[in-house]
Design a protein around this motif. Structure first.
Motif, PDB file in Angstrom:
ATOM      1  N   UNK A  27       0.735  -0.730   0.607  1.00  0.00           N
ATOM      2  CA  UNK A  27      -0.154  -0.345  -0.404  1.00  0.00           C
ATOM      3  C   UNK A  27       0.881   1.550   0.068  1.00  0.00           C
ATOM      4  N   UNK A  28       1.938   1.103  -0.353  1.00  0.00           N
ATOM      5  CA  UNK A  28       3.088   2.557  -0.334  1.00  0.00           C
ATOM      6  C   UNK A  28       3.748   2.122  -1.772  1.00  0.00           C
ATOM      7  N   UNK A  29       4.092   3.664  -2.526  1.00  0.00           N
ATOM      8  CA  UNK A  29       4.776   4.157  -2.696  1.00  0.00           C
ATOM      9  C   UNK A  29       3.862   3.012  -4.889  1.00  0.00           C
ATOM     10  N   UNK A  30       2.804   3.030  -4.523  1.00  0.00           N
ATOM     11  CA  UNK A  30       2.052   2.670  -5.479  1.00  0.00           C
ATOM     12  C   UNK A  30       1.243   3.211  -6.824  1.00  0.00           C
ATOM     13  N   UNK A  31       2.350   3.970  -6.977  1.00  0.00           N
ATOM     14  CA  UNK A  31       2.092   5.341  -8.104  1.00  0.00           C
ATOM     15  C   UNK A  31       1.159   6.195  -8.313  1.00  0.00           C
ATOM     16  N   UNK A  32      -0.137   6.192  -7.266  1.00  0.00           N
ATOM     17  CA  UNK A  32      -1.119   7.020  -7.659  1.00  0.00           C
ATOM     18  C   UNK A  32      -0.919   8.628  -7.424  1.00  0.00           C
ATOM     19  N   UNK A  33       0.454   9.435  -6.552  1.00  0.00           N
ATOM     20  CA  UNK A  33       0.467   9.895  -5.754  1.00  0.00           C
ATOM     21  C   UNK A  33       1.573  10.940  -6.322  1.00  0.00           C
ATOM     22  N   UNK A  34       1.659  12.413  -5.868  1.00  0.00           N
ATOM     23  CA  UNK A  34       2.783  12.849  -6.676  1.00  0.00           C
ATOM     24  C   UNK A  34       4.096  13.328  -5.928  1.00  0.00           C
ATOM     25  N   UNK A  35       3.611  12.852  -4.636  1.00  0.00           N
ATOM     26  CA  UNK A  35       4.556  12.722  -3.395  1.00  0.00           C
ATOM     27  C   UNK A  35       5.325  11.703  -3.229  1.00  0.00           C
ATOM     28  N   UNK A  36       5.269  10.645  -4.040  1.00  0.00           N
ATOM     29  CA  UNK A  36       6.765   9.505  -4.140  1.00  0.00           C
ATOM     30  C   UNK A  36       8.043   9.727  -4.705  1.00  0.00           C
ATOM     31  N   UNK A  37       6.992  10.948  -5.170  1.00  0.00           N
ATOM     32  CA  UNK A  37       8.756  10.940  -6.110  1.00  0.00           C
ATOM     33  C   UNK A  37      10.071  11.930  -5.299  1.00  0.00           C
ATOM     34  N   UNK A  38      11.281  11.211  -5.219  1.00  0.00           N
ATOM     35  CA  UNK A  38      12.034  11.374  -4.741  1.00  0.00           C
ATOM     36  C   UNK A  38      13.627  12.031  -5.954  1.00  0.00           C
ATOM     37  N   UNK A  39      13.445  13.830  -5.395  1.00  0.00           N
ATOM     38  CA  UNK A  39      15.204  13.951  -5.959  1.00  0.00           C
ATOM     39  C   UNK A  39      16.514  13.255  -5.172  1.00  0.00           C
ATOM     40  N   UNK A  40      16.579  13.307  -4.036  1.00  0.00           N
ATOM     41  CA  UNK A  40      17.727  12.534  -2.941  1.00  0.00           C
ATOM     42  C   UNK A  40      18.136  11.537  -3.975  1.00  0.00           C
ATOM     43  N   UNK A  41      16.681  10.820  -3.845  1.00  0.00           N
ATOM     44  CA  UNK A  41      16.940   9.257  -4.569  1.00  0.00           C
ATOM     45  C   UNK A  41      18.461   9.537  -6.219  1.00  0.00           C
ATOM     46  N   UNK A  42      17.048  10.227  -6.472  1.00  0.00           N
ATOM     47  CA  UNK A  42      17.198  10.686  -8.101  1.00  0.00           C
ATOM     48  C   UNK A  42      18.700  10.896  -8.307  1.00  0.00           C
ATOM     49  N   UNK A  43      19.339  11.903  -7.290  1.00  0.00           N
ATOM     50  CA  UNK A  43      20.646  12.636  -7.450  1.00  0.00           C
ATOM     51  C   UNK A  43      21.453  11.191  -6.909  1.00  0.00           C
ATOM     52  N   UNK A  44      21.264  10.046  -5.930  1.00  0.00           N
ATOM     53  CA  UNK A  44      22.159   9.256  -5.982  1.00  0.00           C
ATOM     54  C   UNK A  44      22.179   8.184  -7.023  1.00  0.00           C
ATOM     55  N   UNK A  45      20.901   7.743  -8.075  1.00  0.00           N
ATOM     56  CA  UNK A  45      21.112   6.956  -9.227  1.00  0.00           C
ATOM     57  C   UNK A  45      21.823   8.122 -10.175  1.00  0.00           C
TER      58      UNK A  45
END
Length: 304
Positions: A27-45
């Motif tokens: 029930x988390x990171x379901x693809x329905x919420x804009x809030x789950x996008x994480x710039x910190x994760x993107x930076x590290x990838x």
């Protein structure tokens, strides 16, 4: 200041995030919420995907001047390369390279991914993936975020190799209605090489569909929407929409000129004849641009 991330650090982070995503509740990171996008994760990838960009796919890219420095755009792409979709990943890397990780952008992804490969879907959600649904598209654009849609979906990304240089949207016009309703320009994305990172011999989905109508259940109870037979890594010969490791083919990605329409608004979005006209205009212009890119690449190869 901490030292910059290295390729190996970033690769280790990718593995750890995937394992965390695999352990995340359904029930988390379901693809329905804009809030789950994480710039910190993107930076590290980014260091990992930067290494893949430079050394594995040796990407050439152009046309980024067609994306305005601010504001939202609707990016419409031709989908290539099986589940790996290497041109999608490399274009995402280029977006972050040009505009940074804080400028919001989302990409719609096949909803079946949350059932067949939930760990990858949850990881992609942190990078900006949303379920392919009108609700998520409207939410992104109304937050002044840019949005990437591949109208052809699975049938496009697993189209036979003989169609690799064809725009293959399958008549799906939802993106046109969205652009008209939200008065947002369409910016086409095309690429060369990505659909040669595997060799799709055929799509036998119609045969399986007939068998299903006669009582044979779908694998895992999920209608796959496509059933390719392809040659590629790691399987050799693959039957069905299995995940693939793309071959190290050089990619050339291109951002095309924005497409604007004469009419916008709800009335335009509900005018079937006008929607048809806009759809055929977009696909025609994208095919012309793709033909031009293919000719450029073939000419360069002949010169070499």
């Amino acid at each position: 200041m901490p030292p910059p991330e290295t390729f190996s650090d970033s690769a280790a982070f990718l593995v750890s995030q995937y394992l965390k995503a695999a352990a995340t509740p359904n029930n988390t990171l379901t693809g329905w919420s804009l809030e789950d996008r994480d710039p910190h994760v993107i930076e590290k990838l980014l260091p990992f995907f930067g290494g893949v960009y430079r050394h594995y796919f040796r990407v050439k890219t152009d046309g980024w001047e067609h994306i305005p420095a601010e504001g939202k755009v609707l990016l419409i792409g031709s989908h290539n390369g099986g589940w790996a979709a290497p041109d999608t990943v490399m274009m995402a890397y280029d977006w972050f390279r040009h505009f940074g990780t804080e400028r919001p952008i989302y990409a719609q992804m096949e909803s079946r991914m949350w059932r067949v490969w939930p760990a990858l879907a949850r990881l992609a959600t942190q990078v900006g993936a949303l379920r392919a649904h009108p609700q998520t598209a409207l939410a992104a654009l109304r937050q002044n975020a840019s949005l990437l849609i591949y109208p052809g979906g699975l049938k496009d990304v697993f189209r036979p190799h003989a169609l690799r240089h064809k725009i293959h949207f399958g008549g799906h016009q939802g993106f046109i209605k969205l652009a008209l309703q939200e008065a947002v320009p369409i910016v086409p994305l095309i690429s060369y090489g990505a659909h040669s990172t595997l060799f799709i011999l055929a799509d036998v989905y119609p045969v399986l569909q007939r068998l299903h109508h006669r009582g044979i259940p779908w694998p895992w109870g999920i209608d796959p929407g496509t059933w390719p037979i392809y040659l590629g890594l790691p399987w050799g010969l693959a039957l069905g929409p299995l995940p693939n490791i793309p071959l190290p083919v050089q990619l050339h990605t291109r951002i095309c000129r924005p497409i604007f329409f004469d009419r916008y608004g709800d009335a335009a979005a509900h005018d079937k004849a006008y929607v048809d006209e806009c759809y055929h205009r977009v696909t025609r212009l994208m095919q012309l641009e793709l033909d031009r890119l293919v000719e450029e690449e073939k000419g360069q190869q002949n010169d070499d």
